[in-house]
Design a protein around this motif. Structure first.
Motif: not given
Length: 364
Positions: A169-179
């Motif tokens: 969940v933490i990875a998704t929260i950071f990865a999607v907006p940055i992506g």
């Protein structure tokens, strides 16, 4: 109309009704086949089609391909394992065969039931003692304590699932907006791409000491809800699993047709509305592909992180059994190996189902 004509007419009507019913059932089975395949139960489809009268020869061939061949492969693997395992001697004894591993599955489940019975008895004794204190007018002496028995194998599995879920969940929260930002801006891609390429291949074994020191420095007390070892494992999972989602999100956003972006400009949509209404829905298939890869990476990384961080979970279970060195340890480690593999497979299937639900993508 003669009596014979009336009977023929009635028979034709009955046949037409049967054919229409069969077509409806066939259409329903075809629709269900998509979801059965997502659950690895596609072999049920040929059985259902044969049940409504479809060509048995063609459906038996599908059944053999979907169920027979996998069963043969598993049977050959088990036979090879059972025949070769007794030939290998280790420091912990002979390598156990399938029967020995299954015996440990039963033992681990029996241990879990015994521990749960102990827990139930503990709380019953506590409630009884507190009730007597209240009845005696000594309510101030009532105490509620949590059961502190050893975690069972099923508890370890649950802890591992919680850890990987938090890290994912933490990875998704950071990865999607940055992506999304990287996909929309070539400047952002140029700025972040070197960092992504440098940190992407870093092993969890390298991240773990850094994460351990930082988490220990930032957290002076050991929270009961989020123990340090749990946080360390989850953050390590985050650092290793966010890259597939980030890269696939950026690729998905960058691949959106320019006409779609131009439509957003013509309609004078705000940046947030354009992202929510145009960008994310169009990039969703690749985002889900990245999420599936990230979850798989996170699950693999978790075991190493739990081993080194000594966080309760399957990794610590494997390490403890390796250190234990009893005659049953090797079989228990093999149980953990199969458990890790099966759970990894199920997690992937869950992500595929979510992808099918939200992205309507036909690609798998």
């Amino acid at each position: 109309m003669t009596a014979t004509d009336a009977m023929d007419f009635a028979n034709d009507a009955t046949d037409a009704a049967r054919a229409a019913r069969r077509d409806r059932l066939y259409a329903r089975i075809t629709r269900a086949d998509r979801y059965l395949n997502l659950l690895a139960l596609g072999w049920i489809t040929p059985i259902l089609k044969m049940a409504i009268g479809d060509n048995p020869a063609g459906q038996l061939k599908e059944l053999w391909r979907g169920l027979g061949l996998p069963a043969v492969g598993i049977a050959l693997f088990l036979a090879l394992w059972a025949s070769t395992a007794p030939m290998v001697q280790t420091s912990l004894g002979t390598v156990p065969g399938p029967a020995g591993v299954w015996e440990q599955v039963e033992n681990l489940y029996a241990d879990h039931l015994r521990e749960r019975n102990k827990e139930t008895a503990f709380y019953e004794r506590q409630d009884e003692r507190n009730a007597k204190l209240i009845a005696a007018g000594k309510a101030d002496k009532v105490k509620e304590r949590s059961y502190t028995g050893k975690p069972t194998y099923l508890d370890q599995i649950l802890t591992s699932l919680k850890t990987v879920a938090l890290g994912f969940v933490i990875a998704t929260i950071f990865a999607v907006p940055i992506g999304v930002i990287c996909g929309l801006s070539r400047s952002a891609t140029a700025a972040l791409n070197p960092l992504i390429q440098i940190f992407k291949p870093v092993s969890p074994l390298a991240w773990l000491p850094i994460v351990t020191m930082i988490v220990s420095a930032l957290s002076s007390t050991n929270s009961e809800l989020f123990p340090k070892s749990f946080v360390i494992s989850a953050v390590t999972v985050t650092l290793c699993s966010l890259w597939p989602t980030l890269i696939n999100t950026a690729l998905g956003v960058a691949s959106i047709e320019k006409d779609l972006i131009n439509v957003g400009r013509v309609l004078n949509l705000s940046w947030s509305v354009k992202v929510l209404k145009l960008v994310l829905p169009s990039a969703l298939p690749l985002i889900f592909t990245g999420l599936r890869l990230s979850l798989g990476v996170g699950w693999m990384v978790l075991i190493a992180a739990e081993m080194l961080a000594q966080n309760p979970g399957l990794g610590k279970f494997v390490w403890d059994e390796f250190q234990n060195g009893s005659s049953q340890s090797l079989a228990k480690i093999m149980v953990a190996v199969f458990t890790i593999g099966i759970i990894g497979f199920l997690l992937d299937r869950v992500m595929m189902a979510l992808q099918a639900m939200f992205s309507f993508s036909e690609s798998r």
